[in-house]
Design a protein around this motif. Sequence first.
Motif, PDB file in Angstrom:
ATOM      1  N   GLU A 205      16.904  -8.212  -7.439  1.00  0.00           N
ATOM      2  CA  GLU A 205      16.663  -9.650  -7.601  1.00  0.00           C
ATOM      3  C   GLU A 205      15.874 -10.228  -6.185  1.00  0.00           C
ATOM      4  N   GLY A 206      15.027 -10.842  -6.212  1.00  0.00           N
ATOM      5  CA  GLY A 206      14.349 -11.455  -4.996  1.00  0.00           C
ATOM      6  C   GLY A 206      13.195 -10.479  -4.458  1.00  0.00           C
ATOM      7  N   HIS A 207      12.803  -9.752  -5.069  1.00  0.00           N
ATOM      8  CA  HIS A 207      11.886  -8.463  -4.758  1.00  0.00           C
ATOM      9  C   HIS A 207      10.647  -8.524  -5.433  1.00  0.00           C
ATOM     10  N   GLU A 208      10.132  -9.632  -6.010  1.00  0.00           N
ATOM     11  CA  GLU A 208       8.937  -9.842  -6.650  1.00  0.00           C
ATOM     12  C   GLU A 208       7.876  -9.168  -5.905  1.00  0.00           C
ATOM     13  N   ILE A 209       7.832  -9.607  -4.852  1.00  0.00           N
ATOM     14  CA  ILE A 209       6.738  -8.944  -3.934  1.00  0.00           C
ATOM     15  C   ILE A 209       6.214  -7.564  -4.119  1.00  0.00           C
ATOM     16  N   TRP A 210       7.238  -6.761  -4.307  1.00  0.00           N
ATOM     17  CA  TRP A 210       7.306  -5.499  -4.570  1.00  0.00           C
ATOM     18  C   TRP A 210       6.460  -5.152  -5.950  1.00  0.00           C
ATOM     19  N   VAL A 211       6.753  -5.972  -6.959  1.00  0.00           N
ATOM     20  CA  VAL A 211       5.999  -5.925  -8.182  1.00  0.00           C
ATOM     21  C   VAL A 211       4.480  -5.943  -7.668  1.00  0.00           C
ATOM     22  N   HIS A 212       3.952  -6.914  -7.313  1.00  0.00           N
ATOM     23  CA  HIS A 212       2.835  -7.239  -7.042  1.00  0.00           C
ATOM     24  C   HIS A 212       2.090  -6.105  -6.118  1.00  0.00           C
ATOM     25  N   LYS A 213       2.998  -5.667  -4.922  1.00  0.00           N
ATOM     26  CA  LYS A 213       2.327  -4.541  -4.275  1.00  0.00           C
ATOM     27  C   LYS A 213       2.185  -3.343  -4.752  1.00  0.00           C
ATOM     28  N   SER A 214       3.107  -2.979  -5.968  1.00  0.00           N
ATOM     29  CA  SER A 214       3.008  -1.888  -6.640  1.00  0.00           C
ATOM     30  C   SER A 214       1.804  -1.948  -7.874  1.00  0.00           C
ATOM     31  N   LEU A 215       1.622  -2.934  -8.204  1.00  0.00           N
ATOM     32  CA  LEU A 215       0.544  -3.308  -9.382  1.00  0.00           C
ATOM     33  C   LEU A 215      -0.776  -2.972  -8.569  1.00  0.00           C
ATOM     34  N   ASP A 216      -0.799  -3.340  -7.387  1.00  0.00           N
ATOM     35  CA  ASP A 216      -2.147  -3.529  -6.685  1.00  0.00           C
ATOM     36  C   ASP A 216      -2.528  -1.793  -6.143  1.00  0.00           C
ATOM     37  N   HIS A 217      -1.418  -1.087  -5.873  1.00  0.00           N
ATOM     38  CA  HIS A 217      -1.476   0.235  -5.914  1.00  0.00           C
ATOM     39  C   HIS A 217      -1.940   0.812  -6.790  1.00  0.00           C
ATOM     40  N   ILE A 218      -1.508   0.512  -8.154  1.00  0.00           N
ATOM     41  CA  ILE A 218      -1.583   1.483  -9.399  1.00  0.00           C
ATOM     42  C   ILE A 218      -2.825   0.947 -10.110  1.00  0.00           C
ATOM     43  N   ILE A 219      -3.398  -0.192  -9.732  1.00  0.00           N
ATOM     44  CA  ILE A 219      -4.651  -0.488 -10.214  1.00  0.00           C
ATOM     45  C   ILE A 219      -5.931   0.144  -9.433  1.00  0.00           C
ATOM     46  N   ASP A 220      -5.603   0.222  -8.001  1.00  0.00           N
ATOM     47  CA  ASP A 220      -6.474   0.801  -7.346  1.00  0.00           C
ATOM     48  C   ASP A 220      -6.720   2.336  -7.464  1.00  0.00           C
ATOM     49  N   ILE A 221      -5.317   2.969  -7.719  1.00  0.00           N
ATOM     50  CA  ILE A 221      -5.520   4.468  -8.000  1.00  0.00           C
ATOM     51  C   ILE A 221      -6.123   4.837  -9.179  1.00  0.00           C
TER      52      ILE A 221
END
Length: 539
Positions: A205-221
Motif C-alpha cells: 500500500e502506498g507504493h504506486e510509484i514503484w509500479v510506474h518505475k517498473s513499467l518504465d523499465h519493462i517498456i524500455d527493456i
Amino acid sequence: MSNLLRNIHQQVGRVLPSLLGQEQNVPERLIVRPVDIWAGDEESGQLLCDGVFTRHGQQVQLHGECWEPVGVNAMWLAYLHGFDWLRDLRKVGSAAARQQARALMESWIVQYPRPRFFKNAEFTPWDLNLMGKRLSLWIAHYDFFAADSDPDFQDMFFLSLYRQASFLVKMMDAKDGKQTSWHDMPDEDLLQAAKGILFCGLAFEGHEIWVHKSLDHIIDITAHYIKPDGMHTSRSAFIALRFLRTLLEVKSALHAGGHPVPDMVQDKIEALVPAVRFFRYADKHFALMQGTMGGEIDFIDGVLAQAAIKGRRLKHLKESGFSKLAVGRTTVMMDHGKAVQHLAPLSFEMSYGKDRVLTNCGSHESNSDWREMLSYMPAHNGVEILGESLSRSLKTFDYQVDNAADYAYVQAAHDGYVSACGLIHRRRLYLSQDGHDLRGEDAMFAQIPLVQGYMACARFHIHPKVLVSLVSDGSAALLRLPNGVGWRFHQSGGRLSLEDSVYSGDLGGEPRKTQQLVVPFSVHSDATHMKWALRREGL
C-alpha cells in the motif's frame, strides 16, 4: 524452524546497521496478490517435503542451514535462491507442504537477513535477477505458505520482503544513473528485477510509484531487446521463451492490480509467440541453434498456452537471420544471421517427422568449458577453413529464399574468412520431392587471386538415435532413423569419412557420444564447389 533461529534473526535485525534507512514503512499486509500462472510438479513437491530439491532429474539436499552447499553449480544455486520450487510445494497443497515452505523460508531469511552488494562474488543471492524472481514468487504464493502462520513468521516475512524490495529499487535506480556496474547486466536479469518491483508496487500500500518505475523499465527493456520479427537480440529461442514468460507474468500481475497492460508489452507478446514457435520441430523440442538446447516440452507448451495467441506459422525470421524449409514431413532450418551466442554461420539442421536427423551439437547449461567448445563452427553442421580463424564480426549477405508447394530453397553467404584468407562461403539448400530429397552446395569464392590452396571441411553431425554407416566402399553413407526409414548421403568434390562427435541438446543433461559425417575438400581455385545430397531410401 526452531525458536532459537527466530531469536537469532530478531537479534541480527536489531544489531546490524540498516542498509536501507528507516524501516517504519514495513507493510503488514499485501493489498494485491497476483496469482502465479505456472503449474508446479507434484512429484518434485513430494520429494521436497522430505527435504530433497529436484531439477532436471538431479537432486540436492541442504545440510543444516546451508543454502550454498559445496559442489553445487551456479544454476543450482540460482534455483535454490530463486524459490521456483515453491510451485512444487503448492502443487502438493497439503499442510505438510505448507509447513515445509514456511520452514525453508524462515531458514533462508535467518541466513540472509539483509541484502548486500558483493562486487566480485561468483554467486550472490542479491543478484537483481534472483531478487526480482524471489520477491514475485513470495508475493504470488503468500496465500499458500502464510495460511495459519503465527505472528513471528509474519513479522519476519514482511521485514525481509520490504528490505529486499527497497534494496532492489535502490540498485535499479543506481543502474539508471550508472553509479554501479549493474547497467552492464543481461536484459533478462533487468526484466526479472523490474518484474519484482512491479509485484511489490502492486502489493504494498502506498507504493504506486514503484509500479510506474517498473513499467518504465519493462517498456524500455522490451523495446530494445525484442526485434520487429519477434526474436530476441540474443538470437536464442530459449532466451526468447523466458522473456515471453516474464512478460506474461507482468501482464497477469497488472490485471490482478487493475492496471492496463501497456501496448508495447502486448505487442511484443504477440510478436514473440510465433517467433518462439518457429524454432520447434515436430518433436516439440527447439532447434539447437545459438546456444539453445532442446528444452522441456511441458515448459514450452505451458508458456505458449498461457499466451493464448494463434497465428500463422512463420517460415522466416529475416531480420534475425533464420529460415525454415518445410516440405512433406521434412524440415530444414538454417542460421544465416550474425554470430551472437554461437559462431556458426550458415549452419543448418534437418528433421524428418518427429526424428532428428542432422543436428548441431548443442550447448551446456552449467559447464563453461563445454559451453565455449560447443559454440564454435566444428560443433555445427557447417563449413570451416582448417587452420584459419573465423571472424566474429562477419556479415551475411546474398540471401535468397523460395517456398513453394512442392519445394523450398534458401541461399546465403558470409564473409567470415575474408580477413584471414580472402574467401567467401556460400551455401545453397534445396528441398524437393515431397521432402525426400535434400540437396546442398557449399561454394568458396576467392575475393583476390589465391596464392596458396586451403583445406575446407564440411561437417554433418548425426543425432545419437540415428544409426549411420559408410557404404559403397566409403563413397556414401546410410542413415537409419529410429522409425526404420533410411536416408542415403552422397557428396562430390571431397572425400567422405565417419568420425566421433558429441550431442548436448538435453537441458540439464551431459554430452553423449554420437557420430558425424566429415567431408574435407580442397580449395585451390577462385571458385570451388562441393555438392552433397541426402535422399530417402526405398521410394
